[in-house]
Design a protein around this motif. Structure first.
Motif, PDB file in Angstrom:
ATOM      1  N   PRO A 275     -49.940   5.811 -21.570  1.00 47.78           N
ATOM      2  CA  PRO A 275     -49.441   6.187 -22.469  1.00 47.78           C
ATOM      3  C   PRO A 275     -47.963   5.956 -22.529  1.00 47.78           C
ATOM      4  O   PRO A 275     -47.840   5.731 -21.750  1.00 47.78           O
TER       5      PRO A 275
ATOM      6  N   TRP B 113     -46.608   9.401 -26.776  1.00 45.02           N
ATOM      7  CA  TRP B 113     -47.110  10.621 -25.931  1.00 45.02           C
ATOM      8  C   TRP B 113     -47.747  11.780 -26.958  1.00 45.02           C
ATOM      9  O   TRP B 113     -49.113  11.840 -25.826  1.00 45.02           O
TER      10      TRP B 113
ATOM     11  N   VAL C  43     -62.383   9.978 -20.371  1.00 45.48           N
ATOM     12  CA  VAL C  43     -61.112   8.325 -20.881  1.00 45.48           C
ATOM     13  C   VAL C  43     -60.595   7.388 -20.120  1.00 45.48           C
ATOM     14  O   VAL C  43     -61.299   8.131 -19.187  1.00 45.48           O
ATOM     15  N   ARG C  44     -60.370   6.614 -20.204  1.00 43.30           N
ATOM     16  CA  ARG C  44     -60.063   5.935 -19.252  1.00 43.30           C
ATOM     17  C   ARG C  44     -59.312   5.026 -19.886  1.00 43.30           C
ATOM     18  O   ARG C  44     -59.057   4.767 -21.290  1.00 43.30           O
TER      19      ARG C  44
ATOM     20  N   ARG D 266     -58.930  11.087 -15.219  1.00 39.24           N
ATOM     21  CA  ARG D 266     -58.579  11.658 -16.203  1.00 39.24           C
ATOM     22  C   ARG D 266     -57.981  12.893 -16.119  1.00 39.24           C
ATOM     23  O   ARG D 266     -59.052  14.221 -15.288  1.00 39.24           O
ATOM     24  N   PRO D 267     -57.266  13.432 -17.175  1.00 37.85           N
ATOM     25  CA  PRO D 267     -56.558  14.652 -17.396  1.00 37.85           C
ATOM     26  C   PRO D 267     -57.572  15.763 -17.400  1.00 37.85           C
ATOM     27  O   PRO D 267     -58.639  15.610 -18.573  1.00 37.85           O
TER      28      PRO D 267
ATOM     29  N   TRP E 266     -54.345  19.696 -17.101  1.00 42.02           N
ATOM     30  CA  TRP E 266     -52.986  18.906 -17.899  1.00 42.02           C
ATOM     31  C   TRP E 266     -51.735  18.751 -17.857  1.00 42.02           C
ATOM     32  O   TRP E 266     -51.531  17.765 -17.692  1.00 42.02           O
TER      33      TRP E 266
ATOM     34  N   TRP F 250     -50.749  17.038 -14.574  1.00 43.65           N
ATOM     35  CA  TRP F 250     -51.215  15.747 -15.179  1.00 43.65           C
ATOM     36  C   TRP F 250     -50.013  14.944 -15.418  1.00 43.65           C
ATOM     37  O   TRP F 250     -50.073  13.688 -15.392  1.00 43.65           O
ATOM     38  N   THR F 251     -49.638  15.733 -16.412  1.00 41.22           N
ATOM     39  CA  THR F 251     -48.882  14.828 -17.633  1.00 41.22           C
ATOM     40  C   THR F 251     -47.314  14.286 -16.512  1.00 41.22           C
ATOM     41  O   THR F 251     -46.967  13.690 -16.662  1.00 41.22           O
TER      42      THR F 251
ATOM     43  N   ALA G  18     -48.114  11.165 -14.174  1.00 40.00           N
ATOM     44  CA  ALA G  18     -48.089  10.173 -15.303  1.00 40.00           C
ATOM     45  C   ALA G  18     -46.653   9.930 -16.240  1.00 40.00           C
ATOM     46  O   ALA G  18     -46.318   8.106 -16.724  1.00 40.00           O
TER      47      ALA G  18
END
Lengths: 264, 264
Positions: free
Chosen positions: A160, A165, A178-179, B159-160, B165, B168-169, B172
Motif C-alpha cells: 500500500p 491506502w 492477502v500476500r 497478513r492483517p 488492523w 498492522w496499519t 505498515a
C-alpha cells in the motif's frame, strides 16, 4: 510432454535467448557484487524511475542477446531499442529489483512478444530457480483457479501507498487471504497456474507496461483477465510514461468485483 | 567453507535427518496429490488449529525420522512425542501450509533443538529448493542488516486480521517497505541474513512456539532479537495452546520501536 519441453520447442527463440541471458547475468550479479552495490542507483531509466545497478547488468545482457537474434526491445531502463524488426520484446529485466538487490529470492525476467502491434506470446522466468511460465495467445498449458468472488479469493497486492491506502484496505478486508510478494510478474504467473486467484495494483498507478504485458498473454490464455482499474486499454506503446493499475484475475467476475472495490 | 558444508558437518544429526525427511515427503506430496487434496482438512491439530493433508504427510515422515535417531518431537499436529531423550526437536513440518497447498512455492520445514530446556540450535529449510539456514546459540554464519529504525526498515508481516488492523496499519505506514510472504520461518531466515530488516506478527497472537523457535537461535546468533509484543517469554513449553506475537528484528532498537508501534 513436460511444460519445460513445451516451452523449449514452442516459444519464440527471442524469448528463450533473452531469458537465458537474463538468468546468467542475474547469477553473475548476485555472486559477484555486494547488496549495497546491487541496489545502488546507476541511472534514471527511460521510464523515469531510478535504475539499480542489478537492473542495468541484466538489461545489458538481454539487449545484447536480442540484438544477436535481430529483434527490437522495449525495456524500462534503456527504452526503445529499434533494430528494424517486425518483432518487439517488451521486457522487464528484473521485476522485483528491490527483492533481488536485498537478497529476497523473488524476482523475475519477464517478456512479451509484440507482432503487428499485438501481444502474441509471453514468458516469465523466476531468476532464482530458472523456472519458467510461457503461453501464446492461442495456447496455455495452465488454467486459472476459476474463482469468481473476492470473499473466497487469495489476492496478491502491491504494497500500500499513502495515495491508495483506502482502496488497498477495501480489497484486503474483503479477500480471504492477502500476500505482498513485491514481484508483479511472478504474481501474474501464479494467477495463470491457479496458485493465487488474483493480483492487483489497488489503484496506485504503479504498473508500467512491462509489469503487466506478460500477464495479458499468460493469464488471458489460461482463462483469466487483465484489466486496468480505470479501464485504460493495456496495449503496446513505446511511451514509457504511461501507467496502469493492473487487475489480474482468475475470472472476469472476480476482476470486475476487484475493480469495483478499488474504484469505490 | 561453503555454508552448506558447515551445516552438513556441524548441525545436530536430528536436524539433518528430519530436514531430509521433510523435503522428500513434501516433494512426494506436491507431485502425487491435487491441490484440493493437499489443502483438505485432515484432523484438528494438537495446537487446536485445523491440519491440512500436506501437513500430516510431512509430519509423519519427520516423526519417523526423529524416532529412528531417538529424539523427542514437539510438533503442531501430533503434539508431544516423548521417546525419553534429553533432546527435543520443536518442529514446524510445513510452515506456510496455505502456500504449499495452493502452489505458492514459499514454505519451510523448521526445527529448533532443545537441550536442558534451552534452544541450542535451529535449522530452517525451504522445501521448494532445499536451501537451508542453520545456526547454533554460539555460532551463526549470517549477520542481520543492523538496521535500527522502522522508517528505514523493510518489514515482513503476517497478513492483517480484523483484531489487529490498527496495529498492522501503524507498522505498515511507518516502514519503508512491507511484504507479506505468508511463511514466518523463511521471513525469520531473511532477517538473519539481512535480506529483510524485521518480521512481525503485529499483535494478532497468531504465532505458536514452532513459528518462532528457530528464529530465536538463527536471528539471536546473527545479531538480532526475537521479542514478543506483549513481553511474554519465548520459551520451550509443551503446552501448545500458548500464543505469541513475535517480533524478529535486526537489532534491539528496531525490535523495541516495532513493539512500541504494535502496542501503542
Amino acid at each position: 510432454m513436460m511444460i519445460s519441453e513445451t516451452i523449449r520447442t514452442q516459444a519464440h527463440p527471442a524469448l528463450l535467448v533473452t531469458a537465458d541471458a537474463a538468468t546468467a547475468a542475474y547469477r553473475r550479479a548476485v555472486d559477484g557484487y555486494s547488496r549495497e552495490k546491487l541496489r545502488s542507483i546507476e541511472m534514471e531509466g527511460a521510464d523515469g524511475t531510478p535504475t539499480m545497478f542489478v537492473d542495468v547488468l541484466v538489461e545489458d545482457a538481454i539487449i545484447a542477446a536480442a540484438r544477436s537474434i535481430g529483434v527490437n526491445v522495449l525495456s524500462e531502463e534503456r527504452g526503445w531499442v529499434d533494430v528494424g524488426s517486425s518483432v518487439t520484446l517488451v521486457v522487464d529485466p528484473v521485476d522485483g529489483s528491490a527483492n533481488a538487490a536485498a537478497g529476497v529470492p523473488l524476482s523475475c525476467f519477464s517478456a512479451a512478444v509484440v507482432e503487428d502491434g499485438e501481444f502474441s506470446e509471453a514468458l516469465t522466468s523466476w531468476l532464482h530457480t530458472d523456472e519458467r511460465w510461457w503461453a501464446s495467445r492461442g495456447y496455455s498449458p495452465y488454467r486459472t483457479s476459476g474463482c469468481t468472488g473476492v470473499a473466497e479469493a487469495a489476492v496478491s497486492m502491491l504494497r500500500p501507498h499513502r495515495r491508495n491506502w483506502d482502496a488497498w484496505t477495501r480489497v484486503a478486508e474483503r479477500a480471504s487471504r492477502v500476500r505482498i510478494l513485491s514481484c508483479s510478474t511472478i504474481d501474474a504467473a501464479f494467477v495463470a497456474t491457479g496458485a493465487v486467484d488474483a493480483f492487483v495494483d489497488a489503484g496506485s498507478d504503479t504498473h508500467r507496461l512491462m509489469d503487466i504485458a506478460a500477464a495479458v498473454v499468460l493469464v488471458g490464455a489460461s482463462g483469466g483477465v487483465v484489466l486496468d482499474a480505470r479501464d485504460r486499454p493495456i496495449e503496446f506503446d513505446i511511451d514509457l510514461t504511461r501507467r496502469w493499475s493492473g487487475i489480474v484475475a482468475a475470472t472476469e467476475e472476480l476482476g470486475e468485483e476487484l475493480r469495483g472495490l478499488i474504484t469505490a
